[in-house]
Design an enzyme around this catalytic site. Sequence first.
Site, PDB file in Angstrom:
ATOM      1  CG  HIS A 135      -2.076  -0.904   1.137  1.00  0.00           C
ATOM      2  ND1 HIS A 135      -2.006  -2.230   1.499  1.00  0.00           N
ATOM      3  CD2 HIS A 135      -3.344  -0.703   0.692  1.00  0.00           C
ATOM      4  CE1 HIS A 135      -3.186  -2.806   1.272  1.00  0.00           C
ATOM      5  NE2 HIS A 135      -4.007  -1.907   0.785  1.00  0.00           N
ATOM      6  CE  LYS A 139      -3.935  -0.459   4.820  1.00  0.00           C
ATOM      7  NZ  LYS A 139      -5.242   0.136   5.183  1.00  0.00           N
TER       8      LYS A 139
HETATM    9  N1  NAD Z   1     -12.912  -0.998   3.528  1.00  0.00           N
HETATM   10  C1  NAD Z   1     -12.397  -0.522   2.382  1.00  0.00           C
HETATM   11  O1  NAD Z   1     -12.776  -0.947   1.267  1.00  0.00           O
HETATM   12  C2  NAD Z   1     -11.350   0.566   2.440  1.00  0.00           C
HETATM   13  C3  NAD Z   1     -10.779   1.089   1.274  1.00  0.00           C
HETATM   14  C4  NAD Z   1      -9.886   2.147   1.380  1.00  0.00           C
HETATM   15  C5  NAD Z   1      -9.564   2.660   2.627  1.00  0.00           C
HETATM   16  N2  NAD Z   1     -10.114   2.106   3.753  1.00  0.00           N
HETATM   17  C6  NAD Z   1      -9.879   2.640   5.102  1.00  0.00           C
HETATM   18  O2  NAD Z   1     -10.701   3.805   5.244  1.00  0.00           O
HETATM   19  C7  NAD Z   1     -10.090   4.726   6.149  1.00  0.00           C
HETATM   20  C8  NAD Z   1      -9.971   6.098   5.467  1.00  0.00           C
HETATM   21  O3  NAD Z   1      -9.145   5.981   4.315  1.00  0.00           O
HETATM   22  P1  NAD Z   1      -8.762   7.285   3.453  1.00  0.00           P
HETATM   23  O4  NAD Z   1      -7.879   6.776   2.381  1.00  0.00           O
HETATM   24  O5  NAD Z   1      -9.979   8.071   3.111  1.00  0.00           O
HETATM   25  O6  NAD Z   1      -7.895   8.096   4.523  1.00  0.00           O
HETATM   26  P2  NAD Z   1      -7.666   9.661   4.596  1.00  0.00           P
HETATM   27  O7  NAD Z   1      -6.563   9.859   5.594  1.00  0.00           O
HETATM   28  O8  NAD Z   1      -7.511  10.240   3.225  1.00  0.00           O
HETATM   29  O9  NAD Z   1      -9.036  10.234   5.189  1.00  0.00           O
HETATM   30  C9  NAD Z   1      -9.461  10.032   6.502  1.00  0.00           C
HETATM   31  C10 NAD Z   1     -10.217  11.287   6.915  1.00  0.00           C
HETATM   32  O10 NAD Z   1     -10.813  11.057   8.187  1.00  0.00           O
HETATM   33  C11 NAD Z   1     -10.716  12.272   8.904  1.00  0.00           C
HETATM   34  N3  NAD Z   1     -10.897  12.074  10.338  1.00  0.00           N
HETATM   35  C12 NAD Z   1      -9.966  11.859  11.308  1.00  0.00           C
HETATM   36  N4  NAD Z   1     -10.556  11.768  12.507  1.00  0.00           N
HETATM   37  C13 NAD Z   1     -11.888  11.922  12.298  1.00  0.00           C
HETATM   38  C14 NAD Z   1     -13.021  11.906  13.149  1.00  0.00           C
HETATM   39  N5  NAD Z   1     -12.907  11.752  14.475  1.00  0.00           N
HETATM   40  N6  NAD Z   1     -14.244  12.041  12.596  1.00  0.00           N
HETATM   41  C15 NAD Z   1     -14.389  12.231  11.253  1.00  0.00           C
HETATM   42  N7  NAD Z   1     -13.341  12.264  10.401  1.00  0.00           N
HETATM   43  C16 NAD Z   1     -12.113  12.114  10.917  1.00  0.00           C
HETATM   44  C17 NAD Z   1      -9.338  12.824   8.528  1.00  0.00           C
HETATM   45  O11 NAD Z   1      -9.221  14.205   8.816  1.00  0.00           O
HETATM   46  C18 NAD Z   1      -9.302  12.518   7.037  1.00  0.00           C
HETATM   47  O12 NAD Z   1      -9.830  13.579   6.261  1.00  0.00           O
HETATM   48  C19 NAD Z   1      -8.740   4.079   6.528  1.00  0.00           C
HETATM   49  O13 NAD Z   1      -8.931   3.367   7.744  1.00  0.00           O
HETATM   50  C20 NAD Z   1      -8.465   3.103   5.392  1.00  0.00           C
HETATM   51  O14 NAD Z   1      -7.657   2.008   5.777  1.00  0.00           O
HETATM   52  C21 NAD Z   1     -10.984   1.061   3.658  1.00  0.00           C
END
Ligand code: NAD
Length: 238
Positions: A135, A139
């Site tokens: 990744h 991440k």
């Molecule tokens: N299940 C899936 O298919 C899948 C796919 C991709 C990513 N993910 C997971 O999803 C999550 C987010 O991924 P991303 O790529 O968007 O990350 P990212 O870092 O781009 O976005 C995460 C966002 O959450 C915000 N955040 C932090 N604390 C918060 C809170 N208390 N309340 C609301 N928002 C808050 C951050 O400011 C940020 O904007 C990660 O855990 C990643 O591993 C899962």
Amino acid sequence: MKIALIGYGKMGKAIEEIALQRGHEITLKIDIDNISDFSQQNISEADVAIEFSSPHSAFDNVMKCLQFKIPVVCGSTGWLGKLEEVKKTCTANNGAFLYSSNYSIGVNIFFALNKYLASLMANYSEYDVSITETHHTQKKDAPSGTAITLAEQVLEKIKRKKVWVNHISDNAEELEIISERIDPAPGTHQIKYSSSIDNIEITHTAHNRMGFATGAVTAAEFIKGKQGIFTMKDVLGF
Ligand SMILES: NC(=O)c1ccc[n+]([C@@H]2O[C@H](COP(=O)([O-])OP(=O)(O)OC[C@H]3O[C@@H](n4cnc5c(N)ncnc54)[C@H](O)[C@@H]3O)[C@@H](O)[C@H]2O)c1
């Protein structure tokens, strides 16, 4: 359908794009700079919440949605130690909760393939099995939630492996998950069976985030108006 987005980072934005394309409306976007807007009154305008934030915030966000009686689709990884507590709260509140470590349809096909391959390999102890996931460097969790799902599927079938570990291992009872972090890399997962005679490898490579986002919106369409605890298996039927 009216959707509240909890977490408006890379995934939140990709989900918004797909949701709008499919004719849905985003009624609330919550991120770190407007957490105080995450109130019962604001969220009650939505039919479903989609939560993609971080390993540290996911549990509290999901619990809040359940307390506010809003069905929630969660994609955040790295918090699953508290999954049972969420399931209990969901049942107690007659709520709706759907979790998948990976919403992409391709990965869910890959999960089915992984289970089938592991069942074929169960009796062939000359093959060792290992998992590699690659990744991007931002991440936050390792191994990936998807790699954990793949490992649990392998452990269920390959009884010579007792536990997964996230490092190189010489112990034949340990299932190795190697986590690589390089840029750019939206996500690759590989399961490799190797013997002295040959190797069998299956690999899934995501090209971008749109597969995850499409799956998450499809899951939200599925959970709307339902009660219970669901996975992508319920959405896709395999
Ligand atoms: N299940 C899936 O298919 C899948 C796919 C991709 C990513 N993910 C997971 O999803 C999550 C987010 O991924 P991303 O790529 O968007 O990350 P990212 O870092 O781009 O976005 C995460 C966002 O959450 C915000 N955040 C932090 N604390 C918060 C809170 N208390 N309340 C609301 N928002 C808050 C951050 O400011 C940020 O904007 C990660 O855990 C990643 O591993 C899962």
